[in-house]
Motif scaffolding. Structure first.
Motif, short mmCIF file in Angstrom:
data_model
loop_
_atom_site.label_atom_id
_atom_site.label_comp_id
_atom_site.label_asym_id
_atom_site.label_seq_id
_atom_site.Cartn_x
_atom_site.Cartn_y
_atom_site.Cartn_z
N MET A 15 11.90 -6.97 18.40
CA MET A 15 10.81 -7.81 19.45
C MET A 15 9.37 -7.14 19.55
N SER A 16 9.75 -6.01 19.38
CA SER A 16 8.10 -5.53 19.86
C SER A 16 7.56 -4.51 18.92
N PRO A 17 7.00 -5.32 17.38
CA PRO A 17 6.57 -3.89 17.07
C PRO A 17 5.40 -3.44 17.67
N LEU A 18 4.91 -2.32 17.19
CA LEU A 18 4.09 -1.14 17.62
C LEU A 18 3.34 -0.87 16.91
N LEU A 19 1.97 -0.98 16.70
CA LEU A 19 0.95 -1.29 15.89
C LEU A 19 0.27 0.59 15.69
N ILE A 20 1.00 1.65 15.12
CA ILE A 20 0.95 2.89 14.75
C ILE A 20 -0.36 3.44 13.87
N GLY A 21 -0.40 2.54 13.15
CA GLY A 21 -2.51 2.77 12.67
C GLY A 21 -2.56 1.84 11.93
N PHE A 22 -4.05 2.41 10.95
CA PHE A 22 -4.77 1.52 10.35
C PHE A 22 -6.36 1.38 9.82
N GLU A 48 -7.12 0.66 -4.57
CA GLU A 48 -7.51 1.65 -3.88
C GLU A 48 -5.94 1.74 -3.35
N LEU A 49 -5.55 3.09 -3.52
CA LEU A 49 -4.60 3.51 -3.38
C LEU A 49 -4.96 4.50 -1.42
N VAL A 50 -3.90 4.12 -1.01
CA VAL A 50 -3.91 4.89 0.15
C VAL A 50 -2.62 5.69 0.78
N ASP A 51 -3.11 6.97 1.30
CA ASP A 51 -2.21 7.75 2.21
C ASP A 51 -1.74 7.17 3.30
N THR A 52 0.18 6.93 3.10
CA THR A 52 0.59 6.52 4.43
C THR A 52 1.52 7.79 5.09
N ARG A 53 1.44 9.25 4.18
CA ARG A 53 2.78 9.71 5.28
C ARG A 53 2.55 9.96 6.60
N GLN A 54 0.97 10.21 7.17
CA GLN A 54 0.54 10.52 7.86
C GLN A 54 -0.06 8.76 8.67
N PRO A 55 1.20 8.13 9.05
CA PRO A 55 0.90 6.30 9.58
C PRO A 55 -0.57 6.36 10.88
N ALA A 56 -0.74 7.47 11.54
CA ALA A 56 -1.54 7.19 12.92
C ALA A 56 -3.12 7.34 12.12
N THR A 57 -3.16 8.09 11.04
CA THR A 57 -4.32 8.45 9.98
C THR A 57 -4.02 8.64 8.76
N LEU A 58 -4.15 7.35 8.76
CA LEU A 58 -4.00 6.88 7.09
C LEU A 58 -5.25 7.32 6.29
N ARG A 59 -5.52 7.44 5.32
CA ARG A 59 -6.57 7.94 4.29
C ARG A 59 -6.47 6.98 2.78
N SER A 60 -7.89 7.21 2.46
CA SER A 60 -7.99 6.64 1.75
C SER A 60 -7.77 7.90 0.20
N LYS A 61 -7.20 8.18 -0.83
CA LYS A 61 -6.64 8.78 -1.79
C LYS A 61 -7.57 8.44 -2.97
N THR A 62 -8.03 7.32 -3.40
CA THR A 62 -8.99 7.00 -4.61
C THR A 62 -8.92 5.25 -4.82
N LEU A 63 -10.09 4.72 -4.80
CA LEU A 63 -10.77 3.84 -5.42
C LEU A 63 -10.49 3.27 -6.53
N LEU A 64 -9.35 3.10 -6.99
CA LEU A 64 -9.99 2.75 -8.85
C LEU A 64 -10.38 1.35 -9.31
N ALA A 65 -11.96 1.35 -10.04
CA ALA A 65 -12.61 -0.20 -10.41
C ALA A 65 -12.17 -0.05 -11.57
N PHE A 66 -11.68 -1.13 -11.75
CA PHE A 66 -12.11 -2.26 -13.25
C PHE A 66 -13.15 -3.02 -13.65
N PRO A 67 -13.73 -2.71 -13.84
CA PRO A 67 -14.61 -4.01 -13.86
C PRO A 67 -15.01 -5.19 -14.69
N ALA A 68 -13.95 -4.95 -16.28
CA ALA A 68 -14.15 -5.21 -17.89
C ALA A 68 -13.32 -6.24 -17.12
#
Length: 230
Positions: A15-22, A48-68
């Motif tokens: 009934m009251s979701p709590l924002l814990i990371g972004f 983009e792959l984002v590490d969510t193991r520590q929700p309070a400090t979400l961290r980008s792991k890698t950004l994979l580009a596929f321009p073709a």
């Protein structure tokens, strides 16, 4: 194109979701979540792959580009496997641990992948008026199913899938090896989003106009009655 911030909520109190990371990520056209990782379909930027193991400090792991392959338009995650769909009609299979992908698989029709999901050893993807099944054993397209409407997105339950279009949705069974169309719904409602609440119930954000959406519930016990909502 959609602009989102990738957010994490604690929903123990529903009934009251709590924002814990972004995580600010700019343009996001699709998101999938797995074990400690979120995959973002970021359009022209790629996946983009984002590490969510520590929700309070979400961290980008890698950004994979596929321009073709064009824009990344849809994505799903199962365990360490990330499957991404592109505007060229290609599917890419990525190992979330190392960020390495297998050769892309082109889905017949070569239209933009508008939705996909992973179930067991198969990937289901929709593009234009086709639902395609891709084997995760052979990495080939094994079956296709023709649809009467242009697919907007795909939402999967246990043994059924909902393919949304601008005026309703189609119900597809994938309990057997070959997917089968169970019912077609053409309504005055315009669907923004849909989830499978249970095996036979879906919740939809829909309404006469996209700006006038409200929560609607559809009972799929009798697939012929997909036009009925509560």
């Amino acid at each position: 194109m959609f602009y989102y911030v990738n957010t994490v909520f604690n929903v123990l109190n529903q009934m009251s979701p709590l924002l814990i990371g972004f995580h600010s990520a700019g343009s996001i056209q699709g998101i999938g979540c797995g074990r400690g990782v979120a995959a973002l379909a970021r359009g022209r930027a790629g996946v983009e792959l984002v590490d969510t193991r520590q929700p309070a400090t979400l961290r980008s792991k890698t950004l994979l580009a596929f321009p073709a392959l064009g824009d990344a338009t849809a994505v799903d995650v199962l365990g360490d496997l990330v499957v991404a769909g592109f505007s060229s009609g290609n599917l890419v299979f990525i190992d979330a641990n190392v960020g390495v992908s297998l050769p892309a698989v082109l889905v017949p029709g070569a239209r933009a992948i508008s939705g996909l999901c992973i179930r067991g050893s198969r990937v289901f993807a929709v593009l234009y008026r086709t639902l395609a099944v891709v084997s995760l054993t052979s990495y080939t397209v094994t079956h296709t199913l023709s649809l009467s409407h242009t697919a907007l997105n795909l939402f999967c339950g246990v043994d059924k899938a909902i393919v949304t279009h601008s005026r309703g949705f189609d119900v597809v069974s994938f309990a057997a090896a070959v997917p089968a169309l169970l019912g077609q719904g053409t309504t005055s409602q315009r669907f923004r989003n849909t989830i499978m609440a249970s095996a036979n119930v879906i919740l939809a954000a829909a309404g006469p106009t996209l700006s006038g959406s409200r929560v609607q519930m559809y009972n799929l016990t009798d697939p012929r009655l997909v036009n009925t909502y509560e």
